[in-house]
Design an enzyme around this catalytic site. Sequence first.
Site, mmCIF file in Angstrom:
data_model
loop_
_atom_site.group_PDB
_atom_site.id
_atom_site.type_symbol
_atom_site.label_atom_id
_atom_site.label_comp_id
_atom_site.label_asym_id
_atom_site.label_seq_id
_atom_site.Cartn_x
_atom_site.Cartn_y
_atom_site.Cartn_z
ATOM 1 C CG HIS A 1 11.781 -0.657 -12.788
ATOM 2 N ND1 HIS A 1 12.177 -0.159 -14.009
ATOM 3 C CD2 HIS A 1 12.391 -1.869 -12.667
ATOM 4 C CE1 HIS A 1 13.002 -1.011 -14.599
ATOM 5 N NE2 HIS A 1 13.139 -2.053 -13.816
ATOM 6 C CE1 TYR B 1 17.316 -5.577 -18.460
ATOM 7 C CE2 TYR B 1 17.797 -5.642 -16.106
ATOM 8 C CZ TYR B 1 17.776 -4.959 -17.310
ATOM 9 O OH TYR B 1 18.226 -3.658 -17.358
ATOM 10 C CB THR C 1 21.092 0.902 -7.150
ATOM 11 O OG1 THR C 1 20.179 0.214 -6.306
ATOM 12 C CG2 THR C 1 20.833 2.402 -7.081
ATOM 13 N NE ARG D 1 -0.230 0.060 -8.253
ATOM 14 C CZ ARG D 1 0.551 -0.994 -8.078
ATOM 15 N NH1 ARG D 1 0.617 -1.578 -6.884
ATOM 16 N NH2 ARG D 1 1.256 -1.479 -9.068
ATOM 17 C CB SER E 1 20.364 -4.198 -13.909
ATOM 18 O OG SER E 1 19.434 -4.415 -12.873
ATOM 19 C CB SER E 2 21.306 -3.743 -8.529
ATOM 20 O OG SER E 2 19.910 -3.581 -8.642
ATOM 21 C CB CYS E 3 18.495 -7.743 -11.345
ATOM 22 S SG CYS E 3 18.794 -7.700 -13.117
ATOM 23 N NE ARG F 1 13.262 9.936 -29.870
ATOM 24 C CZ ARG F 1 12.416 9.975 -30.894
ATOM 25 N NH1 ARG F 1 11.488 9.047 -31.002
ATOM 26 N NH2 ARG F 1 12.498 10.922 -31.803
ATOM 27 C CB VAL G 1 19.379 4.992 -18.581
ATOM 28 C CG1 VAL G 1 20.896 4.936 -18.544
ATOM 29 C CG2 VAL G 1 18.797 4.271 -17.360
ATOM 30 C CE LYS H 1 20.925 -4.556 -19.062
ATOM 31 N NZ LYS H 1 21.415 -3.551 -20.027
#
Length: 308
Positions: free
Chosen positions: A180, A137, A165, A188, A108-110, A13, A16, A141
């Site tokens: 994000h 996080y 990414t 915004r 994740s890229s982090c 849901r 991704v 990962k």
Amino acid sequence: MEKDAKIYIAGHRGMVGSAIHRNLQKKGYTNFLLRSSSELDLRNQQQVADLFEKEKPAYVFLAAAKVGGIHANNTYRAEFLYDNLCIQNNVTHHAYMQGVRKLLFLGSSCIYPKFAPQPLKEEYLLTGTLEPTNEPYAIAKIAGIKLCEAYRDQYGCNFISAMPTNLYGKNDNYHPENSHVLPALIRRFHEAKVTESPEVIIWGTGTPLREFLNADDMADACTFLMSNYDGKDFINIGTGTDISIADLAHLIKDIIGYNGSIRFDHSKPDGTPRKLMDVSKLNKLGWKHSIDLEQGIKDAYQDFLKDQ
């Protein structure tokens, strides 16, 4: 993957998981195992064990995770580490226990060090310290990648990992505090346009560079890897190009049609200075992104407006 094989999409849901589901449906796959978080708590080992024992999926896309932007990562540090470790540990272990043929873990890229050379090559993992704001996080990962490697080494499991990414697109999270950067900016600027606010304030200096990949492109890369890649090493998924937060803000401002000004709040954190993926491995395997950033943002904004 056989067209009638049972495919479990954990997190179907979310942005991704839902993109992966759409992509597989378009390609003719029909036999899906899907459970919402209200039906199945992936943090609960017994619930996950019961699901796998009963359903015995052939293939697993592990897209479920607790995710968010800088504020959420830095505020809910315990949950971002604990929840993600629980989810990936339970799903990966019981995929092994019930003989799943192939599993794709999404990271994740982090995961990369804060000051790693650019663009980010897969071999840069664990070569330096992480960005402090999303360290919990990232550690979760990284553990997920190593867990897949360990089950492959010890048990011969065909468990692969892919590192997307920054993602955006249909079914994104537009929460005012926990989203994000790209969806946060869409919300915004839209609200500023509706309320005729004279300015939009954006965290940081606007100088960090970020790479953005549409979720539908990401999903296509995932199904491609499930059909074409069986290696131990994880694979980056991205576009290979980036944009500054300031330029992104102006692009979104123009797409939404906001006429006010932009002010950057330098007292707020920037996060990692640059995160650009080296996607040469994926490109050499035969996959490349197809959705242009400007068009992708236009489509995402139309998706956002459906819920307004």
